[in-house]
Motif scaffolding. Structure first.
Motif, mmCIF file in Angstrom:
data_model
loop_
_atom_site.group_PDB
_atom_site.id
_atom_site.type_symbol
_atom_site.label_atom_id
_atom_site.label_comp_id
_atom_site.label_asym_id
_atom_site.label_seq_id
_atom_site.Cartn_x
_atom_site.Cartn_y
_atom_site.Cartn_z
ATOM 1 N N TRP A 139 -23.001 37.618 2.072
ATOM 2 C CA TRP A 139 -24.381 37.123 2.149
ATOM 3 C C TRP A 139 -24.956 37.404 3.524
ATOM 4 C CZ3 TRP A 139 -26.210 33.674 5.759
ATOM 5 C CH2 TRP A 139 -27.549 33.279 5.606
ATOM 6 N N ALA A 140 -24.178 37.127 4.571
ATOM 7 C CA ALA A 140 -24.663 37.321 5.932
ATOM 8 C C ALA A 140 -24.978 38.789 6.205
ATOM 9 C CB ALA A 140 -23.623 36.805 6.930
ATOM 10 N N LYS A 141 -24.176 39.692 5.654
ATOM 11 C CA LYS A 141 -24.424 41.126 5.856
ATOM 12 C C LYS A 141 -25.701 41.558 5.152
ATOM 13 C CE LYS A 141 -19.589 42.517 6.445
ATOM 14 N NZ LYS A 141 -18.462 43.285 5.855
ATOM 15 N N ASN A 147 -24.446 36.150 13.583
ATOM 16 C CA ASN A 147 -23.148 35.497 13.543
ATOM 17 C C ASN A 147 -22.897 34.812 14.881
ATOM 18 O OD1 ASN A 147 -20.306 34.973 13.719
ATOM 19 N ND2 ASN A 147 -19.913 36.538 12.163
ATOM 20 N N VAL A 148 -22.833 33.483 14.890
ATOM 21 C CA VAL A 148 -22.729 32.755 16.151
ATOM 22 C C VAL A 148 -21.366 32.902 16.792
ATOM 23 C CG1 VAL A 148 -24.420 31.043 15.374
ATOM 24 C CG2 VAL A 148 -21.984 30.556 15.119
ATOM 25 N N VAL A 149 -20.349 33.289 16.028
ATOM 26 C CA VAL A 149 -19.009 33.431 16.575
ATOM 27 C C VAL A 149 -18.813 34.788 17.240
ATOM 28 C CG1 VAL A 149 -16.549 33.595 15.971
ATOM 29 C CG2 VAL A 149 -17.950 31.748 15.038
ATOM 30 N N VAL A 153 -25.555 40.698 15.057
ATOM 31 C CA VAL A 153 -26.346 40.660 13.837
ATOM 32 C C VAL A 153 -25.583 41.446 12.785
ATOM 33 C CG1 VAL A 153 -28.517 41.291 12.738
ATOM 34 C CG2 VAL A 153 -28.506 40.463 15.106
ATOM 35 N N MET A 154 -25.258 40.796 11.698
ATOM 36 C CA MET A 154 -24.451 41.429 10.679
ATOM 37 C C MET A 154 -25.296 42.370 9.832
ATOM 38 S SD MET A 154 -21.913 38.283 9.681
ATOM 39 C CE MET A 154 -20.703 39.405 8.984
ATOM 40 N N THR A 155 -24.655 43.383 9.293
ATOM 41 C CA THR A 155 -25.374 44.370 8.503
ATOM 42 C C THR A 155 -24.484 44.894 7.398
ATOM 43 O OG1 THR A 155 -26.460 46.541 8.533
ATOM 44 C CG2 THR A 155 -24.706 46.177 10.142
#
Length: 245
Positions: A139-141, A147-149, A153-155
């Motif tokens: 989902w994040a990608k 991503n706070v860790v 920025v995920m893609t």
């Protein structure tokens, strides 16, 4: 330290979570500033250190920074209401309530079905706090979440051909992937992704979940299961993970 950063730290929280972050984040103020730059924020579940407390405080701080009330999205009301900071807020669940567009949403340990409540929103700022490690990474990608860790920025790294194939799969789901024709057409699009070295089961499902409900996604999963069994047995990205509430 700025007030909002102090609110995130919350006393003992700072030493508990700081070992997670990369060198690009030098302070809590840096972290909050980065989060406020993005519409989507992803707080992955920590397997060693606690990220749940961090995610909860980030959601509250982001809402304060935007000057709007925080809405909590949770599989069950009890999943959020036993947290004192969240109990007094509007809590939307899989079965009750509706997210009003334009605000800040804390997606608190959501399941895939929980995320159906976000399909209609276009202007919400979303902080997603993951429960099962890695479950919401796709989902994040797809969302391009921060991503706070990892401080990135995920893609999904999808080129035009891959996006066309994914859009084709979604289009074929206009009836929920219920007939033999959609089965064959979807398999063709999966072949296209495989040929382009862009096949990723989790990404296919995450892309479809942007607009399709889980009842239909279950049928898409069965098509993918058959495809992987007959064509690409090594292409799976992991075993299915089920939440225990």
């Amino acid at each position: 330290m700025p007030v909002l950063a102090q609110q995130i730290v919350g006393g003992a929280l700072y030493p508990q979570i700081w070992g997670y972050f990369q060198e690009g984040i030098q302070s809590v103020s840096d972290l909050l500033a980065k989060v406020l730059e993005h519409r989507y924020t992803y707080v992955p579940r920590g397997e060693v250190k606690d990220t749940l407390a961090l995610g909860k405080k980030l959601g509250l701080a982001v809402a304060r920074a935007h000057g709007v009330p925080l809405t909590v999205l949770s599989p069950l009301k009890s999943g959020a209401s036993h947290h004192a900071e969240l109990a007094k807020l509007t809590i939307v669940t899989e079965r009750s309530g509706r997210i009003r567009d334009g605000g800040v949403v804390l997606a608190w340990c959501p399941r895939f079905k929980t995320m159906e409540q976000l399909q209609h929103v276009e202007n919400c700022t979303i902080v997603l706090v993951e429960w099962i490690p890695g479950e919401m990474e796709a989902w994040a990608k797809v969302a391009g979440a921060y991503n706070v860790v990892t401080d990135e920025v995920m893609t999904a790294q999808l080129d035009a051909n891959a996006r066309r194939a994914l859009e084709g799969i979604v289009h074929e789901g206009y009836k929920g992937w219920t007939d033999n024709i959609s089965d064959r057409v979807v398999r063709g699009y999966l072949d296209d992704l495989q040929a382009a070295d862009a096949y990723d089961r989790d990404l296919v499902l995450a892309y479809a979940r942007q607009t399709k409900w889980e009842r239909a996604i279950e049928r898409l999963e069965k098509i993918i299961d058959k495809y992987e069994a007959s064509s690409v047995p090594s292409a799976t990205t992991g075993t299915p993970r089920r939440r225990v509430l």
